[in-house]
Each structure stands twice: as C-alpha cells, then as structure tokens.
Enzyme design. Structure first.
Site, PDB file in Angstrom:
ATOM      1  N   ARG A  52       0.845  -1.203   0.000  1.00 59.18           N
ATOM      2  CA  ARG A  52       0.000   0.000   0.000  1.00 59.18           C
ATOM      3  C   ARG A  52       0.882   1.257   0.000  1.00 59.18           C
ATOM      4  NH1 ARG A  52      -2.801   1.306   4.384  1.00 59.18           N
ATOM      5  NH2 ARG A  52      -3.211  -0.821   5.044  1.00 59.18           N
ATOM      6  N   TYR A 104     -13.274  18.900 -16.135  1.00 60.64           N
ATOM      7  CA  TYR A 104     -13.812  17.545 -16.280  1.00 60.64           C
ATOM      8  C   TYR A 104     -15.053  17.392 -15.403  1.00 60.64           C
ATOM      9  CZ  TYR A 104     -14.188  12.521 -15.646  1.00 60.64           C
ATOM     10  OH  TYR A 104     -14.665  11.238 -15.552  1.00 60.64           O
TER      11      TYR A 104
HETATM   12  N1  PLP Z   1      -9.195  14.713 -15.646  1.00 59.60           N
HETATM   13  C1  PLP Z   1      -9.599  14.710 -16.926  1.00 59.60           C
HETATM   14  C2  PLP Z   1      -9.269  15.889 -17.786  1.00 59.60           C
HETATM   15  C3  PLP Z   1     -10.326  13.628 -17.430  1.00 59.60           C
HETATM   16  O1  PLP Z   1     -10.724  13.649 -18.717  1.00 59.60           O
HETATM   17  C4  PLP Z   1     -10.618  12.525 -16.578  1.00 59.60           C
HETATM   18  C5  PLP Z   1     -11.396  11.369 -17.072  1.00 59.60           C
HETATM   19  O2  PLP Z   1     -11.989  11.395 -18.124  1.00 59.60           O
HETATM   20  C6  PLP Z   1     -10.185  12.571 -15.258  1.00 59.60           C
HETATM   21  C7  PLP Z   1      -9.476  13.671 -14.825  1.00 59.60           C
HETATM   22  C8  PLP Z   1     -10.481  11.428 -14.323  1.00 59.60           C
HETATM   23  O3  PLP Z   1      -9.610  10.366 -14.597  1.00 59.60           O
HETATM   24  P1  PLP Z   1      -9.951   8.818 -14.341  1.00 59.60           P
HETATM   25  O4  PLP Z   1     -11.061   8.434 -15.273  1.00 59.60           O
HETATM   26  O5  PLP Z   1      -8.646   8.144 -14.631  1.00 59.60           O
HETATM   27  O6  PLP Z   1     -10.349   8.694 -12.915  1.00 59.60           O
END
Ligand code: PLP
Length: 380
Positions: A52, A104
């Site tokens: 971990r 996002y």
């Molecule tokens: N940041 C961006 C710009 C993303 O497009 C995404 C997922 O699509 C994430 C963060 C989250 O990543 P994950 O899907 O690996 O958890």
C-alpha cells in the site's frame, strides 16, 4: 554528456534505464508481493514494508513522470479521480478553493457534492477570466487554485503563469490537471504550478486498458507528505501489473502525442468550413478563442482533443455520431484509437456542454481515414 539534458522521447523510450537487475533483462519484472521480509535486526533492508506504500513497479513510472514534468517527486494512484481528490483531501474544512466553471465534469460534480460536504468552500469562476480570479481569492483563506487546460470538453485555455502568480500572492497552491496536454505539450511546474495531475488512463497509458492517475509536485514539502500519507492510509494505489502496463504504454507517449496533434490539426482544418458544421473547437485553429495563449504555453502542438458543433442541434449531432463507422462511440480519450461522444448525453442533467457538441479524441490512425469517416457521417 554530463550537462546534456535528455529529451522527453529518450526518457520515455528508455524508461530511465530501469531493468531486471537479477537477470539483466532490459525490462523490469512484475512484482506481485504485497509484503516484504523484515530482517533479524528488525529493519527493512530495502525500505519496503507493504505494497500500500511501496512496490517496485511504482518506482519506474513515478520517476519517469517526475522527470518529464520537471518535478521533485511523483505518486501513482488507482485512477485520475483518486489523484485529483487526494489534493483536496489534504486541505482542511473551511479552506477555500477557486476553480473555473468548465473542467472535467465528474470532478466538478465531486467538488459540488463530496468536497462541499467536507467543508471545502469552492468558488467557480468563468474560464479565462483573471479579473474574476482576482476578485474570488481570499488571502489567508484560499489555499488552492485548480485549473484544467485545455479544459474538457470545449478546450478553454487557462494562463498557467498568471494563475501561479495570483496563487503566490495569496499564499495558495496552484494545481493543474494536465491530462489533455500531456507532459509532451505542457509542463505546468515550469510555468509556476505547485502540483500537476494526470488521468494516466488517457495519453500516458494510451491504450485504453489501464485506469490510473498521478500527481507530481514542484517541492517535496509537508503538503506533499500529507498527500503521500493519504494515499498510503487510503490505499488508492495501482496494482503492480497495472503500473507495469502503464510504463509499457508510456514508452511511446512522445510519438503518440505528436501524431495525435498532427491528425487533430488536419481533422479540424478539414471540417472548419463544412456547411453542416457550426464550429470546430480546437486550440490549434487561429479562429479558436485561446489560440494565442495555447501557442505560447504549449510546446510543439495543440493536442489530440477537439469538438465539433453540428448544425441542427442535439438530434443532428447524435445522428452524425450514429453514422460514424471507424471512429468509435465511447467515452474516454487519449488512446491510439479515435473516439467520439455526444458529451451532453454523458454529462447529463446540469451539463454546461452545448447540446450540439461531439467531443472527439483523435488517435494515431491514418488521418485521411478519419476524415473520410466524418465526411460520410455528415453526409448521411
Ligand atoms: N481529468 C480529466 C481531464 C479527465 O478527462 C478525466 C477522465 O476522463 C479525469 C481527470 C479522471 O480520470 P480517471 O477516469 O482516470 O479517474
């Protein structure tokens, strides 16, 4: 060679010369052990105790990513979301953060729900509006500024150096989600950021077969150590096989990103003037709002992500996606294969995404095939 700095492509292709020391194999092995033997003198001679916290398979991708992002240290996580949320979990209830509206979607939701329940106060501001940022920060209370650039799914560009300056003035940290640009096209730490985050699920791995995330820090300080202990105690770590697979994917990152940039530029140009297209959103196009800033801040390309707004609204956009044959209808991005999605359908209620928008992750196929596919989908 002593002063010679290795290029990203070399760091990646050679993986910083990690190898299987036991057999002198060029590729390190996969180390599934969850635990490590303690010596009779009660010490752990290799410094590893339990998976971990420590696994040999984390070390190579972490060191490669720290080198690419010009950071002091890197930490792998089990997903991009677990990496991003760790940065906020290291804050205290009552701490204030500023974030642009368009980022996002799932992460924005997380900030509005979980982070808010834990007492983190978030102010959302208009993307690209530095005056709004200056008005939103509260010296002494604002502890973190978070940006994503280019930002999903309309690719607004934030001025990293300007955000970093404001962060410094109010004693806050600046964290940058660099997933879309990848370390090949942008290095936020060089522009003043304190923390860089990637969904390694996307360009870093590049083959749509690993879920992973990473944080990279400018300084290995108390905040970083706190995040390290959050990861170790929460256990949001990658399995050794996934870490190994991620490293295997990353070896070709430089060449994949460069090809995706070339393809995305040609694809954008091919449809910018199309009679059935309302607008092509791609930071590489001079018509794009943040083009000049992207040109200044991104190195040698504008990325593989673009969006097309279809004349006729939501129904027309969904119909165009339905007629694509080569470009797959699927969420996610940054893989070798091109993907399309009607983003508003994925984001659902409360989405800020225009309903006529198709988000396209351009892969490394022969771009003329992708253009022909979109052409026939628009015509049918
Ligand atoms: N940041 C961006 C710009 C993303 O497009 C995404 C997922 O699509 C994430 C963060 C989250 O990543 P994950 O899907 O690996 O958890």
């Amino acid at each position: 060679m002593s002063d010679h700095k290795l290029a990203d492509a070399t760091i990646l292709a050679q993986g910083l010369a990690f190898m299987d020391e036991q057999h002198l194999g060029l590729i390190p092995g996969i180390f599934p052990s969850t635990t490590y033997e303690r010596s009779a003198d009660n010490s752990y001679p290799k410094g590893k105790i339990y998976t971990r916290d420590h696994n040999p398979n984390y070390e190579q991708p972490e060191q490669v990513l720290a080198a690419l992002e010009k950071g002091a240290d890197a930490m792998l996580f089990s997903s991009g979301m677990s990496a991003a949320t760790c940065v906020f979990m290291a804050l205290k209830p009552g701490d204030h953060v500023v974030v642009p509206n368009i980022i996002y979607w799932s992460f924005r939701n997380w900030l509005q729900t979980f982070a808010s329940d834990w007492g983190i106060e978030t102010t959302f501001i208009e993307n690209g509006n530095l005056a709004a940022l200056k008005a939103a920060v509260i010296p002494g209370k604002t502890k973190l500024l978070w940006i994503e650039t280019p930002a999903n799914p309309t690719w607004e560009i934030e001025d990293i150096a300007a955000w970093a300056k404001i962060a410094q003035q109010v004693g806050a940290r600046l964290a940058v989600d660099n997933t879309i640009a990848s370390p090949i096209l942008c290095n936020p730490i060089e522009l003043g950021a304190d923390i860089v985050m990637h969904s390694a699920t996307k360009y870093l791995n590049g083959h749509s077969d690993v879920l992973a995330g990473v944080l990279i820090c400018k300084e290995n300080d108390a905040h970083w150590q706190k995040m390290r202990s959050i990861r170790a105690s929460g256990g949001a770590v990658l399995g050794p096989f996934e870490a190994w697979l991620l490293m295997r994917g990353m070896r070709t990152l430089a060449i994949r990103v460069k090809q995706a940039c070339i393809n995305a530029m040609k694809f954008s140009q091919a449809f910018e003037q199309h009679p059935l297209v309302e607008q092509v959103l791609y930071p590489g196009l001079p018509s794009f709002n943040g083009h000049d800033l992207a040109k200044k801040q991104m190195k040698g390309g504008f990325g593989g992500m673009l969006s097309i707004r279809i004349k006729g609204g939501e129904a027309a956009a969904i119909k165009v996606a339905a007629h694509l044959k080569l470009i797959k209808r699927a969420t996610s991005l940054g893989g070798v294969e091109s993907l399309v999605e009607h983003r508003a359908s994925v984001e659902g209620e409360g989405t800020l995404c225009p309903s006529d928008l198709l988000r396209i992750s351009i892969g490394i196929e022969q771009v003329e095939d992708l253009i022909a596919d979109m052409q026939q989908a628009l015509e049918s």
